[in-house]
Design a protein around this motif. Structure first.
Motif, PDB file in Angstrom:
ATOM      1  N   PHE A   1      50.307  29.040  47.070  1.00  0.00           N
ATOM      2  CA  PHE A   1      50.636  29.326  45.681  1.00  0.00           C
ATOM      3  C   PHE A   1      51.709  28.365  45.185  1.00  0.00           C
ATOM      4  O   PHE A   1      52.554  27.915  45.943  1.00  0.00           O
ATOM      5  CB  PHE A   1      51.175  30.754  45.528  1.00  0.00           C
ATOM      6  CG  PHE A   1      50.181  31.820  45.826  1.00  0.00           C
ATOM      7  CD1 PHE A   1      49.020  31.942  45.089  1.00  0.00           C
ATOM      8  CD2 PHE A   1      50.416  32.726  46.847  1.00  0.00           C
ATOM      9  CE1 PHE A   1      48.102  32.934  45.362  1.00  0.00           C
ATOM     10  CE2 PHE A   1      49.509  33.735  47.128  1.00  0.00           C
ATOM     11  CZ  PHE A   1      48.351  33.837  46.384  1.00  0.00           C
ATOM     12  N   ILE A   2      51.672  28.103  43.871  1.00  0.00           N
ATOM     13  CA  ILE A   2      52.726  27.324  43.242  1.00  0.00           C
ATOM     14  C   ILE A   2      52.829  27.748  41.785  1.00  0.00           C
ATOM     15  O   ILE A   2      51.853  28.195  41.171  1.00  0.00           O
ATOM     16  CB  ILE A   2      52.440  25.805  43.347  1.00  0.00           C
ATOM     17  CG1 ILE A   2      53.695  24.989  43.034  1.00  0.00           C
ATOM     18  CG2 ILE A   2      51.273  25.398  42.441  1.00  0.00           C
ATOM     19  CD1 ILE A   2      53.577  23.521  43.393  1.00  0.00           C
ATOM     20  N   GLY A   3      54.047  27.649  41.220  1.00  0.00           N
ATOM     21  CA  GLY A   3      54.238  27.897  39.806  1.00  0.00           C
ATOM     22  C   GLY A   3      54.433  26.574  39.088  1.00  0.00           C
ATOM     23  O   GLY A   3      55.305  25.783  39.447  1.00  0.00           O
ATOM     24  N   ILE A   4      53.603  26.298  38.086  1.00  0.00           N
ATOM     25  CA  ILE A   4      53.685  25.061  37.308  1.00  0.00           C
ATOM     26  C   ILE A   4      53.892  25.429  35.848  1.00  0.00           C
ATOM     27  O   ILE A   4      53.016  26.019  35.215  1.00  0.00           O
ATOM     28  CB  ILE A   4      52.424  24.196  37.476  1.00  0.00           C
ATOM     29  CG1 ILE A   4      52.256  23.774  38.938  1.00  0.00           C
ATOM     30  CG2 ILE A   4      52.479  22.964  36.566  1.00  0.00           C
ATOM     31  CD1 ILE A   4      51.034  22.914  39.192  1.00  0.00           C
ATOM     32  N   ASP A   5      55.075  25.130  35.318  1.00  0.00           N
ATOM     33  CA  ASP A   5      55.447  25.535  33.958  1.00  0.00           C
ATOM     34  C   ASP A   5      55.183  27.025  33.741  1.00  0.00           C
ATOM     35  O   ASP A   5      54.725  27.444  32.663  1.00  0.00           O
ATOM     36  CB  ASP A   5      54.720  24.696  32.911  1.00  0.00           C
ATOM     37  CG  ASP A   5      55.511  23.462  32.492  1.00  0.00           C
ATOM     38  OD1 ASP A   5      56.653  23.296  32.973  1.00  0.00           O
ATOM     39  OD2 ASP A   5      55.000  22.658  31.685  1.00  0.00           O
ATOM     40  N   GLY A   6      55.458  27.816  34.783  1.00  0.00           N
ATOM     41  CA  GLY A   6      55.324  29.261  34.672  1.00  0.00           C
ATOM     42  C   GLY A   6      53.937  29.805  34.917  1.00  0.00           C
ATOM     43  O   GLY A   6      53.718  31.016  34.786  1.00  0.00           O
TER      44      GLY A   6
ATOM     45  N   ASN B   1      58.475  28.112  30.119  1.00  0.00           N
ATOM     46  CA  ASN B   1      57.937  27.123  31.066  1.00  0.00           C
ATOM     47  C   ASN B   1      58.294  27.477  32.506  1.00  0.00           C
ATOM     48  O   ASN B   1      58.601  26.614  33.326  1.00  0.00           O
ATOM     49  CB  ASN B   1      58.430  25.712  30.738  1.00  0.00           C
ATOM     50  CG  ASN B   1      57.653  25.072  29.603  1.00  0.00           C
ATOM     51  OD1 ASN B   1      56.669  25.636  29.129  1.00  0.00           O
ATOM     52  ND2 ASN B   1      58.076  23.901  29.175  1.00  0.00           N
ATOM     53  N   GLY B   2      58.280  28.782  32.784  1.00  0.00           N
ATOM     54  CA  GLY B   2      58.524  29.243  34.146  1.00  0.00           C
ATOM     55  C   GLY B   2      59.975  29.447  34.496  1.00  0.00           C
ATOM     56  O   GLY B   2      60.282  29.969  35.563  1.00  0.00           O
ATOM     57  N   CYS B   3      60.890  29.051  33.624  1.00  0.00           N
ATOM     58  CA  CYS B   3      62.320  29.174  33.893  1.00  0.00           C
ATOM     59  C   CYS B   3      62.836  30.483  33.304  1.00  0.00           C
ATOM     60  O   CYS B   3      62.685  30.725  32.099  1.00  0.00           O
ATOM     61  CB  CYS B   3      63.068  27.994  33.279  1.00  0.00           C
ATOM     62  SG  CYS B   3      64.849  28.024  33.570  1.00  0.00           S
ATOM     63  N   CYS B   4      63.422  31.327  34.140  1.00  0.00           N
ATOM     64  CA  CYS B   4      63.945  32.613  33.692  1.00  0.00           C
ATOM     65  C   CYS B   4      65.162  32.388  32.800  1.00  0.00           C
ATOM     66  O   CYS B   4      66.179  31.853  33.240  1.00  0.00           O
ATOM     67  CB  CYS B   4      64.326  33.465  34.901  1.00  0.00           C
ATOM     68  SG  CYS B   4      65.016  35.073  34.466  1.00  0.00           S
TER      69      CYS B   4
END
Length: 217
Positions: free
Chosen positions: A139-144, A45-48
């Motif tokens: 740009f944006i990251g939403i749940d990866g 979910n976008g979290c490394c």
């Protein structure tokens, strides 16, 4: 680093909770298993997250207190799906935008507008101070997922989703009230923070006074 192009959706198959700590295990798609090793980075979910155990296609990750506080991963239950992406390699195609996998906060889905072949989703960010980094067409990251921002108001923003995104990611299954992880474009954040520091320094220095052709403060 990641690109925000989700490579698959993985079910959460096991959770082990401890005090301010969680180990969660996902069933990674077969095509993502090649050469995967302990210590590798995989975005959930976008979290490394760092791979801590490999048992066939069951891959485990440890979530510490800060991760549980800032992301939606601590709210997940067995059976939930997560967007997954392996770390990018040199010479990989960057189809989205460069992402670090460092989640800034979460956002709540507050409105979903659906029409033929289109879906508009509105979000309210958990920390409104971060709205200064959310700019129209940025740009944006939403749940990866790497996405382009649509309309932006004082405390809300929206994205427009094509059928491919809805089919390949978890966003197609999201409902009102669901929380998503937010990663701000780091270049945008750097520019905004730099301008704020420059303006703050100028204000602290006081007004400019010109005397006999010289500029003093």
């Amino acid at each position: 680093m990641f690109t925000g192009i989700v490579q698959g959706v993985a079910p959460l198959v096991a959770i082990e909770d401890k005090a301010n700590f969680r180990t969660h295990t996902v069933q990674l798609p077969a095509e993502m298993l090649a050469n995967l090793e302990l210590g590798a980075s995989v975005a959930n979910n976008g979290c490394c997250l760092t791979v801590t155990a490999i048992e066939g296609d069951r891959i485990s990750f440890d979530l510490i207190k800060e991760t549980l506080r800032l992301t939606n991963l601590g709210d997940l239950q067995v059976g939930n799906l997560v967007n997954v992406e392996r770390a990018a390699k040199f010479n990989d195609e960057i189809g989205g935008h460069l992402m670090s996998g460092h989640i800034m906060c979460t956002a709540e889905i507050v409105k979903i507008l659906t029409s033929e072949n289109n879906r508009q989703v509105w979000f309210r960010i958990a920390n409104e101070q971060n709205m200064k980094y959310i700019l129209h067409k940025g740009f944006i990251g939403i749940d990866g997922i790497s996405l382009t921002l649509g309309e932006v108001t004082r405390n809300r923003f929206c994205v427009h989703l094509i059928p491919e995104t809805l089919e390949r990611t978890t966003l197609g299954k999201k409902r009102l009230g669901d929380k998503v992880n937010i990663e701000i474009d780091p270049q945008t954040q750097a520019v905004v923070d730099t301008v704020e520091r420059v303006l703050a320094h100028r204000d602290l220095a006081g007004p400019t006074v010109k005397t006999f052709g010289e500029t003093t403060r």
